[in-house]
Design a protein around this motif. Structure first.
Motif, PDB file in Angstrom:
ATOM      1  N   THR A  60       0.847  -1.182   0.000  1.00 16.64           N
ATOM      2  CA  THR A  60       0.000   0.000   0.000  1.00 16.64           C
ATOM      3  C   THR A  60       0.885   1.235   0.000  1.00 16.64           C
ATOM      4  OG1 THR A  60      -1.934   1.041   1.033  1.00 16.64           O
ATOM      5  CG2 THR A  60      -0.213   0.232   2.519  1.00 16.64           C
ATOM      6  N   PHE A  62       0.617   5.600   0.907  1.00 15.06           N
ATOM      7  CA  PHE A  62      -0.181   6.738   1.342  1.00 15.06           C
ATOM      8  C   PHE A  62       0.726   7.953   1.300  1.00 15.06           C
ATOM      9  CE2 PHE A  62       1.881   5.773   5.290  1.00 15.06           C
ATOM     10  CZ  PHE A  62       1.933   6.951   5.996  1.00 15.06           C
ATOM     11  N   ASP A  64       1.655  11.797   2.795  1.00 15.41           N
ATOM     12  CA  ASP A  64       1.551  12.711   3.923  1.00 15.41           C
ATOM     13  C   ASP A  64       1.618  14.133   3.356  1.00 15.41           C
ATOM     14  OD1 ASP A  64       1.807  14.265   6.159  1.00 15.41           O
ATOM     15  OD2 ASP A  64       3.422  13.076   7.055  1.00 15.41           O
ATOM     16  N   ASN A  88      -8.934   4.963  12.697  1.00 12.08           N
ATOM     17  CA  ASN A  88      -7.821   5.343  11.801  1.00 12.08           C
ATOM     18  C   ASN A  88      -6.451   5.205  12.456  1.00 12.08           C
ATOM     19  OD1 ASN A  88      -9.656   6.025   9.748  1.00 12.08           O
ATOM     20  ND2 ASN A  88      -9.853   8.102  10.539  1.00 12.08           N
ATOM     21  N   ASP A  90      -4.245   2.828  12.389  1.00  8.03           N
ATOM     22  CA  ASP A  90      -3.194   2.369  11.479  1.00  8.03           C
ATOM     23  C   ASP A  90      -2.646   3.529  10.652  1.00  8.03           C
ATOM     24  OD1 ASP A  90      -5.610   2.582  10.068  1.00  8.03           O
ATOM     25  OD2 ASP A  90      -5.323   0.704   8.979  1.00  8.03           O
ATOM     26  N   TYR A  91      -3.520   4.367  10.149  1.00  8.34           N
ATOM     27  CA  TYR A  91      -3.113   5.529   9.347  1.00  8.34           C
ATOM     28  C   TYR A  91      -2.370   6.550  10.205  1.00  8.34           C
ATOM     29  CZ  TYR A  91      -3.587   9.840   6.637  1.00  8.34           C
ATOM     30  OH  TYR A  91      -3.334  11.002   5.972  1.00  8.34           O
ATOM     31  N   ARG A  92      -2.922   6.844  11.363  1.00  3.69           N
ATOM     32  CA  ARG A  92      -2.272   7.833  12.224  1.00  3.69           C
ATOM     33  C   ARG A  92      -0.886   7.360  12.659  1.00  3.69           C
ATOM     34  NH1 ARG A  92      -5.249   8.493  16.921  1.00  3.69           N
ATOM     35  NH2 ARG A  92      -6.656   6.794  16.428  1.00  3.69           N
ATOM     36  N   ALA A  94       1.018   5.272  10.998  1.00  2.00           N
ATOM     37  CA  ALA A  94       1.879   5.302   9.812  1.00  2.00           C
ATOM     38  C   ALA A  94       2.391   6.712   9.544  1.00  2.00           C
ATOM     39  CB  ALA A  94       1.125   4.765   8.597  1.00  2.00           C
ATOM     40  N   LEU A  95       1.561   7.709   9.779  1.00  2.00           N
ATOM     41  CA  LEU A  95       2.026   9.095   9.614  1.00  2.00           C
ATOM     42  C   LEU A  95       3.191   9.412  10.534  1.00  2.00           C
ATOM     43  CD1 LEU A  95      -1.298  11.139   9.281  1.00  2.00           C
ATOM     44  CD2 LEU A  95       0.464  10.833   7.523  1.00  2.00           C
ATOM     45  N   TYR A  99       4.614   1.532  11.018  1.00  2.00           N
ATOM     46  CA  TYR A  99       3.823   0.838  10.006  1.00  2.00           C
ATOM     47  C   TYR A  99       3.287  -0.515  10.480  1.00  2.00           C
ATOM     48  CZ  TYR A  99       6.399   4.258   7.241  1.00  2.00           C
ATOM     49  OH  TYR A  99       6.944   5.410   6.764  1.00  2.00           O
ATOM     50  N   VAL A 102      -0.469  -1.334   9.703  1.00  2.00           N
ATOM     51  CA  VAL A 102      -0.693  -1.444   8.259  1.00  2.00           C
ATOM     52  C   VAL A 102      -0.091  -2.748   7.752  1.00  2.00           C
ATOM     53  CG1 VAL A 102      -0.204  -0.430   6.000  1.00  2.00           C
ATOM     54  CG2 VAL A 102      -0.806   1.057   7.911  1.00  2.00           C
TER      55      VAL A 102
END
Length: 174
Positions: A60, A62, A64, A88, A90-92, A94-95, A99, A102
Motif C-alpha cells: 500500500t 499513502f 503525507d 484510523n 493504522d493511518y495515524r 503510519a504518519l 507501520y 498497516v
C-alpha cells in the motif's frame, strides 16, 4: 485494489460447479488481484511466451500532505469522538513512521490471497524450491512449470478447450 477481489475469485470458483470457467492472459499480464482471479478459474492459459503472471502479495502507499498544506497556510484538524481511540489508528501511526498495524493488515490479506491460490491451484502447484508467494512475476514457461497456469495456447486453442470442457460436462450430466 484488493477490495472485492476475494469475493470475485470465490464467485468464479463456485461458478465452475455450474459450468467450466477458463482464464486467459492474452498478450499481457495477470498480476496481484488479477492473479487471484485467474487462479480461481478451472483452467488458465497465456497466449504468449512474454505473458507474465504472479505478483502474489500486497502493498500500500499513502501520502503525507501535512507539510504541503502547512506551507500553503492550511492547517488540518482531526477531531475524534472520545470513544474512537482506535479510529484510523493504522493511518495515524503510519504518519508517525510506525507501520506495524498497516503491515499486519497486509499480512492478513496476503495470507488469505496465498491460501486461496494454493487451494484453487491445488496439486497443480509444483513449486519445489520456488516460492511464488513473495510477489515475484513469472513468464509463461516458468509459470507453467510451477503450476500457476495450465499452459500456453492461442485464443483459438483456448476456445476449443472450453468447448471440450463444456462437452465433457454435458456428458457427465447426462
Amino acid at each position: 485494489q484488493a477490495a472485492g477481489t476475494a469475493m470475485f475469485a470465490n464467485t468464479i470458483r463456485n461458478g465452475i460447479t455450474q459450468k467450466p470457467i477458463v482464464g486467459i492472459v492474452q498478450d499481457g499480464i495477470s498480476a496481484s488481484a488479477a492473479m487471484w482471479v485467474l487462479a480461481a478459474c478451472q483452467e488458465s492459459f497465456v497466449t504468449e511466451d512474454t505473458d507474465e503472471v504472479g505478483s502474489i502479495g500486497a502493498y500500500t502507499t499513502f501520502m503525507d500532505f501535512r507539510g504541503y498544506f502547512e506551507k500553503e497556510g492550511i492547517k488540518i484538524h482531526e477531531i475524534y469522538a472520545p470513544q474512537s481511540v482506535d479510529k484510523n489508528k493504522d493511518y495515524r501511526d503510519a504518519l508517525e513512521g510506525n507501520y506495524d498495524l498497516v503491515q499486519e493488515d497486509l499480512r492478513f490479506l496476503v495470507d488469505d490471497f496465498t491460501n486461496d491460490v494454493k487451494t484453487f491451484r491445488g496439486q497443480r502447484l509444483k513449486t519445489g524450491k520456488e516460492n511464488p508467494f513473495t510477489g515475484k512475476m513469472y513468464k509463461a514457461d516458468e509459470a507453467v512449470r510451477i503450476g500457476l497456469i495450465d499452459g500456453k495456447k492461442s485464443l483459438e486453442q483456448v476456445v476449443k478447450r472450453m468447448k471440450t470442457l463444456i462437452s465433457l460436462r454435458q456428458k457427465t450430466a447426462a
